[in-house]
Write a protein that holds these residues in place. Structure first.
Motif, mmCIF file in Angstrom:
data_model
loop_
_atom_site.group_PDB
_atom_site.id
_atom_site.type_symbol
_atom_site.label_atom_id
_atom_site.label_comp_id
_atom_site.label_asym_id
_atom_site.label_seq_id
_atom_site.Cartn_x
_atom_site.Cartn_y
_atom_site.Cartn_z
ATOM 1 N N LEU A 69 -56.699 -4.736 53.576
ATOM 2 C CA LEU A 69 -57.714 -5.566 54.208
ATOM 3 C C LEU A 69 -59.084 -5.386 53.586
ATOM 4 N N ASP A 70 -59.396 -4.181 53.097
ATOM 5 C CA ASP A 70 -60.776 -3.948 52.681
ATOM 6 C C ASP A 70 -60.898 -2.698 51.820
ATOM 7 N N GLU A 71 -62.084 -2.532 51.264
ATOM 8 C CA GLU A 71 -62.424 -1.348 50.480
ATOM 9 C C GLU A 71 -63.944 -1.241 50.420
ATOM 10 N N TYR A 119 -58.562 -12.518 44.770
ATOM 11 C CA TYR A 119 -57.764 -11.911 45.831
ATOM 12 C C TYR A 119 -57.190 -13.001 46.731
ATOM 13 N N GLU A 120 -58.028 -13.941 47.101
ATOM 14 C CA GLU A 120 -57.578 -15.054 47.941
ATOM 15 C C GLU A 120 -56.530 -15.902 47.225
ATOM 16 N N ASN A 148 -70.808 -11.621 64.304
ATOM 17 C CA ASN A 148 -71.449 -12.810 63.751
ATOM 18 C C ASN A 148 -70.861 -13.258 62.418
ATOM 19 N N SER A 149 -69.746 -12.675 62.011
ATOM 20 C CA SER A 149 -69.085 -13.155 60.796
ATOM 21 C C SER A 149 -68.593 -14.588 61.016
ATOM 22 N N PRO A 150 -68.718 -15.451 60.010
ATOM 23 C CA PRO A 150 -68.257 -16.833 60.159
ATOM 24 C C PRO A 150 -66.740 -16.887 60.374
ATOM 25 N N ILE A 151 -66.310 -17.748 61.256
ATOM 26 C CA ILE A 151 -64.877 -17.839 61.529
ATOM 27 C C ILE A 151 -64.117 -18.448 60.356
ATOM 28 N N ASN A 152 -64.836 -19.126 59.445
ATOM 29 C CA ASN A 152 -64.188 -19.714 58.275
ATOM 30 C C ASN A 152 -64.327 -18.832 57.039
ATOM 31 N N SER A 153 -64.683 -17.558 57.237
ATOM 32 C CA SER A 153 -64.946 -16.665 56.108
ATOM 33 C C SER A 153 -63.660 -16.255 55.410
ATOM 34 N N ARG A 154 -63.789 -16.072 54.100
ATOM 35 C CA ARG A 154 -62.707 -15.569 53.261
ATOM 36 C C ARG A 154 -63.121 -14.216 52.692
ATOM 37 N N VAL A 179 -72.163 7.338 54.180
ATOM 38 C CA VAL A 179 -71.231 6.225 54.365
ATOM 39 C C VAL A 179 -71.674 5.052 53.499
ATOM 40 N N PRO A 180 -70.778 4.480 52.681
ATOM 41 C CA PRO A 180 -71.148 3.301 51.895
ATOM 42 C C PRO A 180 -71.666 2.185 52.798
ATOM 43 N N LYS A 181 -72.654 1.471 52.336
ATOM 44 C CA LYS A 181 -73.313 0.462 53.159
ATOM 45 C C LYS A 181 -72.659 -0.911 53.075
ATOM 46 N N GLN A 182 -71.770 -1.100 52.091
ATOM 47 C CA GLN A 182 -71.112 -2.387 51.924
ATOM 48 C C GLN A 182 -69.612 -2.211 51.734
ATOM 49 N N ALA A 183 -68.878 -3.279 52.010
ATOM 50 C CA ALA A 183 -67.437 -3.295 51.777
ATOM 51 C C ALA A 183 -67.031 -4.691 51.332
ATOM 52 N N ILE A 184 -65.903 -4.773 50.650
ATOM 53 C CA ILE A 184 -65.280 -6.057 50.375
ATOM 54 C C ILE A 184 -64.127 -6.184 51.361
ATOM 55 N N THR A 185 -64.068 -7.302 52.051
ATOM 56 C CA THR A 185 -63.117 -7.446 53.155
ATOM 57 C C THR A 185 -62.480 -8.826 53.178
ATOM 58 N N MET A 186 -61.234 -8.890 53.615
ATOM 59 C CA MET A 186 -60.641 -10.188 53.960
ATOM 60 C C MET A 186 -61.486 -10.824 55.042
ATOM 61 N N GLY A 187 -61.602 -12.137 54.997
ATOM 62 C CA GLY A 187 -62.391 -12.840 55.997
ATOM 63 C C GLY A 187 -61.590 -13.197 57.240
ATOM 64 N N LEU A 188 -62.310 -13.679 58.242
ATOM 65 C CA LEU A 188 -61.652 -14.035 59.503
ATOM 66 C C LEU A 188 -60.660 -15.190 59.324
ATOM 67 N N ALA A 189 -60.976 -16.122 58.435
ATOM 68 C CA ALA A 189 -60.045 -17.229 58.206
ATOM 69 C C ALA A 189 -58.778 -16.735 57.518
ATOM 70 N N THR A 190 -58.918 -15.786 56.606
ATOM 71 C CA THR A 190 -57.762 -15.207 55.919
ATOM 72 C C THR A 190 -56.859 -14.496 56.919
ATOM 73 N N ILE A 191 -57.467 -13.740 57.795
ATOM 74 C CA ILE A 191 -56.705 -13.030 58.826
ATOM 75 C C ILE A 191 -56.015 -14.028 59.754
ATOM 76 N N SER A 192 -56.739 -15.037 60.169
ATOM 77 C CA SER A 192 -56.183 -16.029 61.099
ATOM 78 C C SER A 192 -55.038 -16.823 60.475
ATOM 79 N N ASP A 193 -55.045 -16.953 59.148
ATOM 80 C CA ASP A 193 -53.989 -17.708 58.470
ATOM 81 C C ASP A 193 -52.668 -16.944 58.400
ATOM 82 N N ALA A 194 -52.695 -15.632 58.623
ATOM 83 C CA ALA A 194 -51.456 -14.859 58.584
ATOM 84 C C ALA A 194 -50.490 -15.394 59.642
ATOM 85 N N ARG A 195 -49.218 -15.437 59.305
ATOM 86 C CA ARG A 195 -48.260 -16.003 60.257
ATOM 87 C C ARG A 195 -48.075 -15.133 61.488
#
Length: 261
Positions: A69-71, A119-120, A148-154, A179-195
């Motif tokens: 999901l992230d790093e 990745y996408e 507040n992450s956009p629901i259409n985020s990737r 603690v690192p201040k940033q991460a690369i993450t799957m977005g909410l739309a990517t998660i929601s698309d999972a079956r």
């Protein structure tokens, strides 16, 4: 989203379910099982049980392709707190897994935007995610999708919230500055698309997030609530994490659940 309250570890229950889903799917080289995986404290039990199931011959990871999901961004992947290190320490080094089938976001890429897009595209090229496993933060974040992450985020780079930094400082000798201040993450739309999606939660500190996911309104300030409308989403929680949910809403007070049809 359905709530499942378990007296066992949510990680153990989820690992058993992953095994059953892989067996039912019967993956092949031309039809791999695409599995999205988390890190974090709750997932440790899950990986430990998956390793035990593998060693007993109950599950094979041949033809299983994983996407984490992230790093963390700009963080040494050899550091034990990197999510790449976590995955190899807890799982990949203990089972037989084709290295080409392991996908972890590259938080040290020169072009993070291109890395996120690639990745996408790889997920899309494989037909999407069959089963996504995650955890939930005390502020309701899933993966590293902060309030507040956009629901259409990737997949993208995101600044971590102060609450997340404080929570994660326990992995860095309680030094929030480490603690690192940033991460690369799957977005909410990517998660929601999972079956199918399974979110795990343990402990009293996750109780508000669980309550909001099950009984609260859909709210961008609590990212987990976007899964309320997902047709095949489960929240697997222990008694402490589900303590604020009303008995009426606790629809699945059981210790097992059936694969989707």
């Amino acid at each position: 989203m359905k709530l499942i309250i378990t007296e066992d570890s949510p990680g153990v229950l989820t690992a058993t379910y992953i095994k059953e889903r892989i067996k039912a799917f019967n993956p092949t080289p031309k039809k791999p099982f695409v599995l999205a995986l988390p890190t974090g404290g709750t997932a440790v039990d899950m990986y430990s049980h998956l390793v035990s199931l593998y060693k007993s011959g109950a599950v094979s990871f041949d033809n299983v392709i994983t996407f984490n999901l992230d790093e963390y961004v700009n963080f040494d992947t050899n550091n034990p707190q990197s999510y790449k290190s976590y995955m190899y320490t807890n799982f990949f080094s203990k089972v037989s897994f084709n290295p080409d089938n392991i996908n972890i976001p590259n938080g040290n890429a020169k072009d993070m935007s291109q890395t996120a897009m690639a990745y996408e595209e790889k997920i899309k090229s494989l037909g999407g995610i069959e089963l996504l496993i995650g955890g939930v933060g005390t502020n309701g974040h899933i993966a590293f999708n902060e309030p507040n992450s956009p629901i259409n985020s990737r997949t993208r780079v995101i600044d971590l919230a102060e609450k997340t930094l404080r929570d994660n400082s326990k992995f860095f000798n309680n030094d929030i500055n480490a603690v690192p201040k940033q991460a690369i993450t799957m977005g909410l739309a990517t998660i929601s698309d999972a079956r199918e999606v399974i979110i795990m939660a343990t402990g009293q500190n996750k109780a508000e997030a669980v309550w909001r996911a099950i009984e609260g309104p859909k709210d961008i300030h609590w990212p987990i609530t976007i899964l309320q409308s997902h047709q095949n989403a489960y929240l697997v929680a222990d008694k402490a994490a589900s303590s604020e949910v009303s008995k009426k809403a606790a629809t699945c007070g059981v210790c097992s659940f059936d694969p989707i049809k």
